[in-house]
Motif scaffolding. Structure first.
Motif, PDB file in Angstrom:
ATOM      1  N   ILE A   1     -10.041   0.990   3.946  1.00 43.42           N
ATOM      2  CA  ILE A   1      -8.921   0.761   3.042  1.00 43.42           C
ATOM      3  C   ILE A   1      -9.447   0.636   1.616  1.00 43.42           C
ATOM      4  O   ILE A   1     -10.511   0.052   1.395  1.00 43.42           O
ATOM      5  N   ALA A   2      -8.740   1.234   0.664  1.00 42.28           N
ATOM      6  CA  ALA A   2      -9.136   1.196  -0.745  1.00 42.28           C
ATOM      7  C   ALA A   2      -8.194   0.270  -1.515  1.00 42.28           C
ATOM      8  O   ALA A   2      -7.110  -0.073  -1.044  1.00 42.28           O
TER       9      ALA A   2
ATOM     10  N   PHE B   1     -12.943  -1.069  -0.061  1.00 45.16           N
ATOM     11  CA  PHE B   1     -13.660  -0.708  -1.285  1.00 45.16           C
ATOM     12  C   PHE B   1     -12.685  -0.573  -2.442  1.00 45.16           C
ATOM     13  O   PHE B   1     -11.570  -0.077  -2.286  1.00 45.16           O
ATOM     14  N   SER B   2     -13.111  -1.059  -3.602  1.00 46.00           N
ATOM     15  CA  SER B   2     -12.256  -1.003  -4.790  1.00 46.00           C
ATOM     16  C   SER B   2     -12.729   0.114  -5.711  1.00 46.00           C
ATOM     17  O   SER B   2     -13.887   0.534  -5.680  1.00 46.00           O
ATOM     18  N   HIS B   3     -11.803   0.584  -6.537  1.00 41.23           N
ATOM     19  CA  HIS B   3     -12.158   1.584  -7.549  1.00 41.23           C
ATOM     20  C   HIS B   3     -11.456   1.212  -8.858  1.00 41.23           C
ATOM     21  O   HIS B   3     -10.412   0.552  -8.846  1.00 41.23           O
ATOM     22  N   PRO B   4     -12.028   1.594 -10.001  1.00 43.18           N
ATOM     23  CA  PRO B   4     -11.508   1.135 -11.290  1.00 43.18           C
ATOM     24  C   PRO B   4     -10.096   1.593 -11.632  1.00 43.18           C
ATOM     25  O   PRO B   4      -9.303   0.804 -12.143  1.00 43.18           O
ATOM     26  N   ASN B   5      -9.760   2.846 -11.372  1.00 44.42           N
ATOM     27  CA  ASN B   5      -8.469   3.316 -11.868  1.00 44.42           C
ATOM     28  C   ASN B   5      -8.063   4.620 -11.180  1.00 44.42           C
ATOM     29  O   ASN B   5      -8.920   5.454 -10.891  1.00 44.42           O
TER      30      ASN B   5
ATOM     31  N   ASP C   1      -1.030  13.924   6.174  1.00 45.91           N
ATOM     32  CA  ASP C   1      -1.117  12.484   5.927  1.00 45.91           C
ATOM     33  C   ASP C   1      -2.492  12.113   5.395  1.00 45.91           C
ATOM     34  O   ASP C   1      -3.516  12.565   5.927  1.00 45.91           O
ATOM     35  N   PHE C   2      -2.512  11.287   4.351  1.00 45.10           N
ATOM     36  CA  PHE C   2      -3.792  10.802   3.841  1.00 45.10           C
ATOM     37  C   PHE C   2      -4.378   9.847   4.880  1.00 45.10           C
ATOM     38  O   PHE C   2      -3.651   9.022   5.441  1.00 45.10           O
ATOM     39  N   PRO C   3      -5.690   9.920   5.164  1.00 47.12           N
ATOM     40  CA  PRO C   3      -6.224   9.247   6.348  1.00 47.12           C
ATOM     41  C   PRO C   3      -6.472   7.744   6.244  1.00 47.12           C
ATOM     42  O   PRO C   3      -6.887   7.126   7.223  1.00 47.12           O
ATOM     43  N   TYR C   4      -6.253   7.144   5.096  1.00 48.65           N
ATOM     44  CA  TYR C   4      -6.431   5.685   4.998  1.00 48.65           C
ATOM     45  C   TYR C   4      -5.547   5.153   3.865  1.00 48.65           C
ATOM     46  O   TYR C   4      -5.189   5.888   2.942  1.00 48.65           O
ATOM     47  N   PRO C   5      -5.185   3.874   3.929  1.00 50.93           N
ATOM     48  CA  PRO C   5      -4.282   3.321   2.911  1.00 50.93           C
ATOM     49  C   PRO C   5      -5.006   2.915   1.631  1.00 50.93           C
ATOM     50  O   PRO C   5      -6.222   2.684   1.626  1.00 50.93           O
ATOM     51  N   ILE C   6      -4.220   2.842   0.542  1.00 45.54           N
ATOM     52  CA  ILE C   6      -4.716   2.378  -0.751  1.00 45.54           C
ATOM     53  C   ILE C   6      -3.842   1.206  -1.185  1.00 45.54           C
ATOM     54  O   ILE C   6      -2.618   1.341  -1.314  1.00 45.54           O
TER      55      ILE C   6
ATOM     56  N   THR D   1       0.852  -1.187   0.000  1.00 43.13           N
ATOM     57  CA  THR D   1       0.000   0.000   0.000  1.00 43.13           C
ATOM     58  C   THR D   1       0.892   1.244   0.000  1.00 43.13           C
ATOM     59  O   THR D   1       2.119   1.145   0.106  1.00 43.13           O
ATOM     60  N   ASN D   2       0.247   2.400  -0.060  1.00 42.51           N
ATOM     61  CA  ASN D   2       1.001   3.655  -0.005  1.00 42.51           C
ATOM     62  C   ASN D   2       1.655   3.895   1.349  1.00 42.51           C
ATOM     63  O   ASN D   2       2.498   4.781   1.484  1.00 42.51           O
ATOM     64  N   ILE D   3       1.293   3.115   2.373  1.00 40.24           N
ATOM     65  CA  ILE D   3       1.938   3.240   3.691  1.00 40.24           C
ATOM     66  C   ILE D   3       2.830   2.044   3.998  1.00 40.24           C
ATOM     67  O   ILE D   3       3.290   1.883   5.122  1.00 40.24           O
ATOM     68  N   GLY D   4       3.077   1.181   3.007  1.00 37.06           N
ATOM     69  CA  GLY D   4       3.905   0.004   3.211  1.00 37.06           C
ATOM     70  C   GLY D   4       3.093  -1.281   3.135  1.00 37.06           C
ATOM     71  O   GLY D   4       1.895  -1.277   2.841  1.00 37.06           O
ATOM     72  N   GLN D   5       3.757  -2.396   3.391  1.00 38.12           N
ATOM     73  CA  GLN D   5       3.089  -3.700   3.311  1.00 38.12           C
ATOM     74  C   GLN D   5       2.189  -3.916   4.524  1.00 38.12           C
ATOM     75  O   GLN D   5       2.548  -3.575   5.653  1.00 38.12           O
ATOM     76  N   ILE D   6       1.015  -4.490   4.284  1.00 37.17           N
ATOM     77  CA  ILE D   6       0.100  -4.817   5.384  1.00 37.17           C
ATOM     78  C   ILE D   6      -0.342  -6.271   5.297  1.00 37.17           C
ATOM     79  O   ILE D   6      -0.435  -6.845   4.211  1.00 37.17           O
ATOM     80  N   ASP D   7      -0.582  -6.850   6.453  1.00 40.51           N
ATOM     81  CA  ASP D   7      -1.300  -8.120   6.585  1.00 40.51           C
ATOM     82  C   ASP D   7      -2.720  -7.721   6.956  1.00 40.51           C
ATOM     83  O   ASP D   7      -2.941  -7.127   8.022  1.00 40.51           O
TER      84      ASP D   7
END
Length: 222
Positions: free
Chosen positions: A66-67, A34-38, A93-98, A15-21
């Motif tokens: 999370i997106a 939630f997903s987004h197309p592009n 800081d953006f408030p959630y990871p993508i 993600t933009n904040i690093g790897q997550i489990d």
């Protein structure tokens, strides 16, 4: 495809904040994935900006957001400046990871690909999927929108308020219910138990069938 009530699958992602489990990142919180197309597309920019604006509401309800899309981490980081500008978000800081899902492995695993929408390389992009996951890691809600239709994220706040309320009390929320409005006694609750619980606060609707199944009560507050 994950069904309602099933444990949401775990995954490891960049993600933009690093790897997550995912399960460890979620911890004991409610979650919205939630997903987004592009990246760098108009509707997606409005959606991610709106989610950022609603973060105080999500935090109030103990929800982690999370997106995900089929773009790179570098793309996400560059796009975030546009999202913040559009949404007039002043925090550094953006408030959630993508999540970056360039391989499309996660999109395929969760059934999020939209074959009718493709990118410049002709590859299918993510549909607008939404998953609500509870603290036990079980999926409680799933919605799938086409790429051209932006989502109503205020509705997700409403849905989680309903889920949290109905988990705690034997009630159900009617159409268009909002926090603080009357609710209905769950059909599994007998009239005897309902009367002991709510006393004179029960309003039973008179219907042509004569069946007394619409039992309205004030929203439990504790």
């Amino acid at each position: 495809m994950v069904l309602l009530g099933e444990v949401f699958p775990n995954f490891v992602a960049e993600t933009n904040i690093g790897q997550i489990d995912f399960h460890k990142w979620l911890g004991d919180s409610w979650g919205i994935l939630f997903s987004h197309p592009n990246d760098f597309t108009p509707v997606c920019t409005t959606e991610l900006a709106r989610v950022a604006q609603l973060m105080p509401e999500f935090q109030r309800l103990g929800i982690k957001v999370i997106a995900v899309s089929c773009n790179s981490v570098d793309s996400h980081k560059r796009w975030i400046d546009d999202i913040k500008s559009y949404g007039e978000i002043t925090e550094n800081d953006f408030p959630y990871p993508i999540i970056a899902d360039e391989s499309r492995d996660l999109a395929m695993k969760l059934g999020m690909l939209d074959p009718s929408e493709v990118n410049s390389q002709g590859l299918p992009v993510s549909a607008r999927a939404v998953f609500v996951i509870d603290p036990k890691k079980k999926m409680r809600l799933s919605i799938l929108y086409p790429a051209t239709c932006g989502r109503n994220f205020d509705e997700l706040v409403r849905v989680v308020e309903s889920l949290q309320l109905t988990d705690k009390h034997k009630v159900a929320t009617p159409a268009d219910w909002k926090k603080g409005e009357p609710v209905m006694v769950d059909p599994s609750v007998s009239d005897e138990v309902a009367k002991k619980t709510y006393g004179e606060n029960i309003k039973v609707m008179s219907l042509p069938s004569g069946k007394q199944y619409v039992r309205i009560v004030p929203q439990p507050m504790s």
